[in-house]
Design an enzyme around this catalytic site. Structure first.
Site, PDB file in Angstrom:
ATOM      1  N   ASP A   1       9.546   2.909   1.776  1.00  0.00           N
ATOM      2  CA  ASP A   1       8.344   3.658   2.134  1.00  0.00           C
ATOM      3  C   ASP A   1       8.129   3.521   3.638  1.00  0.00           C
ATOM      4  OD1 ASP A   1       5.870   4.663   2.696  1.00  0.00           O
ATOM      5  OD2 ASP A   1       4.891   3.849   0.916  1.00  0.00           O
TER       6      ASP A   1
ATOM      7  N   PHE B   1       0.864  -1.184   0.000  1.00  0.00           N
ATOM      8  CA  PHE B   1       0.000   0.000   0.000  1.00  0.00           C
ATOM      9  C   PHE B   1       0.900   1.233   0.000  1.00  0.00           C
ATOM     10  CE2 PHE B   1      -2.433   3.562   1.355  1.00  0.00           C
ATOM     11  CZ  PHE B   1      -3.624   3.401   0.682  1.00  0.00           C
TER      12      PHE B   1
ATOM     13  N   LYS C   1       2.833  11.274   6.909  1.00  0.00           N
ATOM     14  CA  LYS C   1       2.005  11.079   8.107  1.00  0.00           C
ATOM     15  C   LYS C   1       2.518  11.858   9.323  1.00  0.00           C
ATOM     16  CE  LYS C   1       0.097   6.643   6.629  1.00  0.00           C
ATOM     17  NZ  LYS C   1      -1.275   6.956   6.258  1.00  0.00           N
TER      18      LYS C   1
END
Ligand SMILES: Cc1ncc(COP(=O)(O)O)c(C=O)c1O
Length: 403
Positions: A230, A145, A259
């Site tokens: 990531d 993801f 984030k």
């Protein structure tokens, strides 16, 4: 309070009425928050065990981050990168130091950091590695993801994320996560990068086998391929270290961050790499109106300073050990598996008992917010400011709904 006196049902109906149904939120309408706790419009309090998918690692409204944001709001909020502003260099420099890289390129959302990484890797492939024009490939993992843009969903293996959104961007090869042999076979002379999450969050906090990540590093070095990590969800203290790759002593060629970098206040993402990689970009080739804006840089610099104390990594490691020990005690008592690192856990509930969604609804009724992912899997990722007794409270509620 009887149900028809509550404000929540109508607020939920209103929210559904006025937006596309691209989410299926729990029926909780939050109006304020502090630290690890949120309060809804009916005055009910919940322990936040999702923390904005790890965007709230420092808790809601961390005093230092809020003070920094207020101060910056009173001075300067946006310039665009057509001009330089006085928060920019400090942020890039301090984040580069945290990452141990020479350069940083800020953007806004995580997906934009991933897009940056893909573009930079392709350009590096053509200009530095010598891959023939238009032939660059990037190897990614099954179950990945990395965000929601059309290019990123082109290499998703989740039908919900991908189906009906084609035509798809070419240039990606998908291999099983955790399988070094498959990765080695997928790499050829046109491979410019391997793009991986060191722990697959959305997939259910899947930790790859020990030795996999160092093996990826070695393969990339041997084959002159960039390792793009990531760490948008796994990084910035979540797993008990600054980056999840630190657990195996691995350094990638590029960190992708997002984030928590925005302190739960503004969207801030960035990629960090050395000049040999990020130096391929020239003016006009990549950018964003809001990327690296003064408010974002001020808040994110404070985030980097919070991380530089090591306090949050330490809390995550210590409290994570406590969380995992108590969750492991529920295996056979309603849980079938527990995975994760630090204050990050993926738990599989016995599917014969309830779905993940039902578990989240029952937990919410008991004052704990969590989010299901596929089937009967739940992710637990409380803010790193959570107290030990609060973690115990969450596990007690989980035990209650499972019994
Ligand atoms: C590992 C990873 N990469 C990228 C993203 C995309 O970030 P954003 O939603 O900010 O675009 C996410 C979001 O969940 C993520 O978990």
């Amino acid at each position: 309070m009887v149900d028809d006196m509550l404000l929540t049902p109508e607020a939920v109906r209103d929210a559904e009425r006025w937006t596309a149904h691209n989410y299926h939120p729990l029926p909780v309408v939050i109006s304020s928050a502090e630290g690890a706790w949120v309060t809804d419009i009916d005055g009910r309090r919940y322990l936040d065990c999702l923390a904005g998918y790890s965007a709230l690692n420092f808790g809601h409204r961390h005093p230092r981050l809020i003070a920094t944001a207020h101060e910056q709001l009173d001075r300067l909020t946006l310039t665009s990168r057509a001009f330089v502003h006085d928060q920019f260099a400090t942020f890039c420099h301090e984040l580069a130091d945290l990452c141990g890289t020479e350069l940083v390129l800020p953007m806004n959302t995580g997906a934009e950091a991933v897009e940056t990484a893909i573009k930079v890797a392709r350009k590096w492939g053509y200009q530095v590695k010598g891959v023939p024009a238009g032939k660059a490939t990037i190897v990614v993992a099954d179950g990945n993801f990395h965000g929601r843009t059309t290019t990123i969903i082109s290499f998703s293996t989740d039908p919900d994320a991908r189906n009906d959104f084609g035509p798809y961007t070419p240039g990606f090869k998908i291999v099983p996560y955790g399988d070094l042999t498959a990765l080695a076979e997928a790499i050829d002379e046109n491979t410019v990068a391997v793009l991986l999450e060191p722990i697959q969050g959305e997939q259910g906090v899947v930790v790859p086998p020990a030795g996999y990540l160092p093996g990826v590093r070695q393969l990339c070095t041997e084959q002159n391929v960039l390792f793009l990590a990531d760490e948008i969800q796994s990084g910035l203290g979540r797993t008990g270290t600054t980056f999840a790759l630190d657990h195996e002593g691995v350094r990638p060629d590029m960190y992708l961050l997002g984030k928590a970098l925005g302190g739960g206040i503004v969207p801030v993402s960035a990629v960090a790499a050395d000049k040999s990689v990020l130096g391929v970009l020239r003016p006009g080739e990549h950018g964003s109106t809001f990327g690296g804006n003064p408010l974002a840089c001020a808040v994110a610099t404070e985030v980097v300073r919070l991380l530089a104390t090591g306090e949050f990594q330490r809390r995550s490691a210590e409290l994570g050990a406590r969380l995992h020990a108590s969750l492991n005690g529920l295996i056979g008592e309603g849980l079938v598996a527990v995975r994760g690192r630090g204050l990050w856990a993926g738990i599989d509930i016995d599917p014969s008992l309830m779905t993940g969604r039902q578990a989240c609804e029952r937990l919410a009724e008991r004052g704990v917010l969590a989010k299901d992912t596929h089937g009967s899997t739940l992710r637990l990722a409380p803010p790193l400011v959570v107290e030990p007794e609060e973690l115990d409270f969450a596990v007690t509620q989980l035990r209650e709904i499972l019994s």
